[in-house]
Design a protein around this motif. Sequence first.
Motif, short mmCIF file in Angstrom:
data_model
loop_
_atom_site.label_atom_id
_atom_site.label_comp_id
_atom_site.label_asym_id
_atom_site.label_seq_id
_atom_site.Cartn_x
_atom_site.Cartn_y
_atom_site.Cartn_z
N SER A 59 0.49 -1.30 -0.50
CA SER A 59 0.18 0.31 0.26
C SER A 59 0.88 1.01 -0.47
CB SER A 59 -1.33 -0.15 1.30
OG SER A 59 -0.14 0.27 2.14
N GLY A 60 1.94 0.81 -0.56
CA GLY A 60 3.33 2.36 -0.66
C GLY A 60 4.23 3.18 0.12
N MET A 61 3.73 2.46 1.81
CA MET A 61 4.03 2.32 2.94
C MET A 61 5.72 2.31 2.70
SD MET A 61 1.76 2.29 5.40
CE MET A 61 2.31 3.30 6.97
N GLU A 62 6.44 2.94 3.68
CA GLU A 62 8.44 2.51 3.55
C GLU A 62 9.14 2.87 5.04
OE1 GLU A 62 10.46 4.80 -0.24
OE2 GLU A 62 10.06 5.49 1.48
N SER A 63 9.70 1.75 5.44
CA SER A 63 9.70 2.13 7.23
C SER A 63 10.94 3.37 7.12
CB SER A 63 10.60 0.41 7.12
OG SER A 63 12.25 1.34 6.46
N ASN A 64 11.25 3.11 8.38
CA ASN A 64 12.21 5.33 8.25
C ASN A 64 13.44 4.36 7.64
OD1 ASN A 64 9.99 7.19 9.12
ND2 ASN A 64 10.16 6.32 11.19
N VAL A 65 14.05 3.08 7.87
CA VAL A 65 14.84 3.35 7.55
C VAL A 65 15.15 3.12 6.09
CG1 VAL A 65 16.46 0.74 7.15
CG2 VAL A 65 15.42 1.67 9.31
N THR A 66 13.85 2.76 5.10
CA THR A 66 14.41 2.67 3.75
C THR A 66 14.22 4.13 3.49
OG1 THR A 66 13.38 0.47 3.50
CG2 THR A 66 12.87 1.40 1.68
N THR A 67 12.86 4.84 3.82
CA THR A 67 12.89 6.07 3.88
C THR A 67 14.80 7.33 3.38
OG1 THR A 67 11.00 6.83 4.64
CG2 THR A 67 11.83 8.65 4.39
N PHE A 68 14.82 7.24 5.26
CA PHE A 68 16.27 7.80 5.41
C PHE A 68 17.40 7.19 4.13
CE2 PHE A 68 19.93 7.04 7.98
CZ PHE A 68 20.02 8.06 7.80
N ILE A 69 17.77 5.98 4.34
CA ILE A 69 18.69 5.59 3.59
C ILE A 69 18.94 5.53 2.92
CG2 ILE A 69 18.29 2.46 3.41
CD1 ILE A 69 21.26 2.57 4.50
N ASP A 70 17.74 5.05 1.16
CA ASP A 70 17.45 5.75 0.49
C ASP A 70 17.91 7.09 -0.27
OD1 ASP A 70 16.73 3.77 -0.70
OD2 ASP A 70 14.15 3.76 -1.05
N SER A 71 18.64 8.41 0.50
CA SER A 71 18.21 9.42 0.28
C SER A 71 19.71 9.54 -0.75
CB SER A 71 17.85 10.19 1.26
OG SER A 71 18.10 9.99 2.20
N HIS A 72 20.27 8.63 -0.17
CA HIS A 72 22.13 8.81 -0.06
C HIS A 72 22.73 7.85 -1.53
CE1 HIS A 72 21.32 8.45 4.83
NE2 HIS A 72 22.84 9.37 4.54
N ASP A 73 23.79 8.84 -1.35
CA ASP A 73 23.95 8.72 -2.66
C ASP A 73 24.63 7.19 -2.40
OD1 ASP A 73 25.78 9.69 -5.50
OD2 ASP A 73 26.61 8.07 -4.20
N VAL A 74 25.16 5.95 -2.84
CA VAL A 74 25.85 4.65 -2.99
C VAL A 74 26.25 4.86 -2.45
CG1 VAL A 74 24.51 2.39 -4.68
CG2 VAL A 74 25.47 4.19 -5.19
N GLY A 75 27.58 5.63 -2.77
CA GLY A 75 29.02 5.39 -3.01
C GLY A 75 29.08 6.45 -1.00
N LYS A 76 27.88 6.81 -0.51
CA LYS A 76 27.94 7.56 1.01
C LYS A 76 27.40 6.29 1.97
CE LYS A 76 28.97 11.88 0.10
NZ LYS A 76 28.61 12.12 -1.09
N VAL A 77 26.78 5.40 1.22
CA VAL A 77 27.40 3.98 2.54
C VAL A 77 28.76 3.83 3.42
CG1 VAL A 77 26.18 1.84 3.12
CG2 VAL A 77 24.52 3.63 1.06
#
Length: 603
Positions: A237-255
């Motif tokens: 239903s289109g919800m997202e965990s806060n973990v996903t929301t948070f980490i998704d915004s990062h550039d891959v190389g920043k992980v």
Amino acid sequence: MLGAKPQKRRDDRLIIHFDYDCFYASVFENENPSLKSVPLAVQQYEARRRGLHKLQLINEAKKIVPDVVIVLGEELGRFRDASKALYNFLAAFTWSGKVERLGFDEVWMDLTDIVDFNISLLNPHDLEHSFFQLQRDDPTTGFSFNATKIAGQVFGTPITSANPNQDAENNLMTRLTLGSHLAQHLRWALEEQKGYTSTVGISSNKILSKLVGNLNKPKDQTTLLPPYAISERDVQSGMESNVTTFIDSHDVGKVPGIGFKMSQRIRNHVLSRPADFETGLIYGGTKESVTVRDVRLFAGMGPELLEKILGGPGAERGIGGKAWNLMNGVDDTDVQQAKKVPTQISIEDSYIRLDTMPQVLKELRILATSLLKRMHTDLLEHDDDPDSVIGKRWIAHPKTVRLSTRPRPPLNADGTRSRPFNRISRSGPLPGFVFSLREEFESIIEKLVQETLVPMFRKLHPSPRGWNLSLVNIGVTNMVETASEDGKGGGRDIGRMFKRQEEVLKEWKVEDKDIPPDPLPVAEENESHSTEQTDPSAGNEVLDSIMNGSEDAIQPTQTSVEEQGIWEDDEDADEGQEKCSECGAVMPAFAMPAHERFHSFEE
DNA sequence: CCGCTGTAG
DNA sequence: GATTCTACAGCGG
């Protein structure tokens, strides 16, 4: 299908990440509170650190601005000391001893046990007036707090899920709440008692706590709010965990854990640009940012595809799954136990031009001197024993010394281009005389350089000329703690196995076709080696110690115990040996496959 | 154990 | 990587 597979989360820990604010500048301030010319201090350091690309330019800068204060080499020791002091201060709060330092200015702490203990103390009827107990057996040491609120900043919407996994998320919320208050207390204590402000991230694993701390930078803290995991149905239903929301915004190389090489490979794949050459790779060049979300939603993305992208010879096993976990905020790695001694100490310097032996000799002496000093400051501790004349003793003996260089790529005849810059190295046993506390410092250095470092250098660079080094590094590794009487020895044979493998296989090669070599002499030879002096250090070092007549401890008992622990634990002989079921021959394990081939030839 | 690669601050 | 000086984990031999 954009099916990102659900990750199994294990959010049963409370982990915080410390980042000291402007660490280097703070060290200056704390050392010299009177000179609170804050901007000046910062700028000086920054100028040195980021500044003026090379040593050469520094020299030029010096001509232009003679006032410039150059801080190098030695100065690092002050930062190291400060870092260690803060680390010890924080470590004293933990019950588990799980405190891990990253660089000088970052620390992770696993506070699960303290927090869970305090959860058990909560009075559900009066959460506003809770007391946080810092020690298990002392109800008076601690601080008051409001357990209905998170301390400091947060990321994420507190959210009510349609299908809440209530138990897990409630526990997590409670843990994070108490953790945030403990974090605040620690930050406060660090500032009050040590004079350092810090920024902290609070979450359930290392990667998330580190990343979330960045959100509110100086002098603050951020807690990553639940929910960390949500149900399949909520995802639909289109919800997202806060973990996903948070980490998704990062550039891959920043992980953390995904560095330059890996992020390049991932980027290439996602942008579907086959191996982009570094043609237009001028720095400052704006690379299209590829976020974690971009990667996650890429068609077919998952651990398997990542394994294909990142795997290959030399790659870490299961790297695909690991990278996938990281991009999903999953990180089960433990916060390391506090260690008394570092696993390695190394010193290096870089050079514009270093191409003659006399120069090298000089630099080796300089580096060796720094190294020995570092060994003294990091590996010596005060000896309580009043009988000890010297008053110090080694807490660890490194067994190995390593010399690395980075040769400057030989100028291509045709043009200008130079190639990669990789380091090459040789290592070998560290002679025991370096641990002498009576012998002249200079004389130890000279011996180390002449007897150990120079021969290693010759192995790296056999010809006296024709090279030009851009870097030289020397280091010691293989620490053996003296107090703890040789943990699990045994590992020594592995080294010997591989060392001997080459020789043995050579013999095999030569003689394979004709007469299969007799394995017995080989085994015997090896055995005599080990009972004798396979490891030259074993005998020579003891001998050196005796001849120098000086050891770190005066007491003969302690000396002998130490030496026994360190140098005479050679009782391997039979380990790693195997017996052939066919002919009964005894030989090192690695030789067995070849030996069996020999039998198969016989038929 | 040894030599090297990758990652990080 | 643009740079410098560290430090650690992991691989393959």
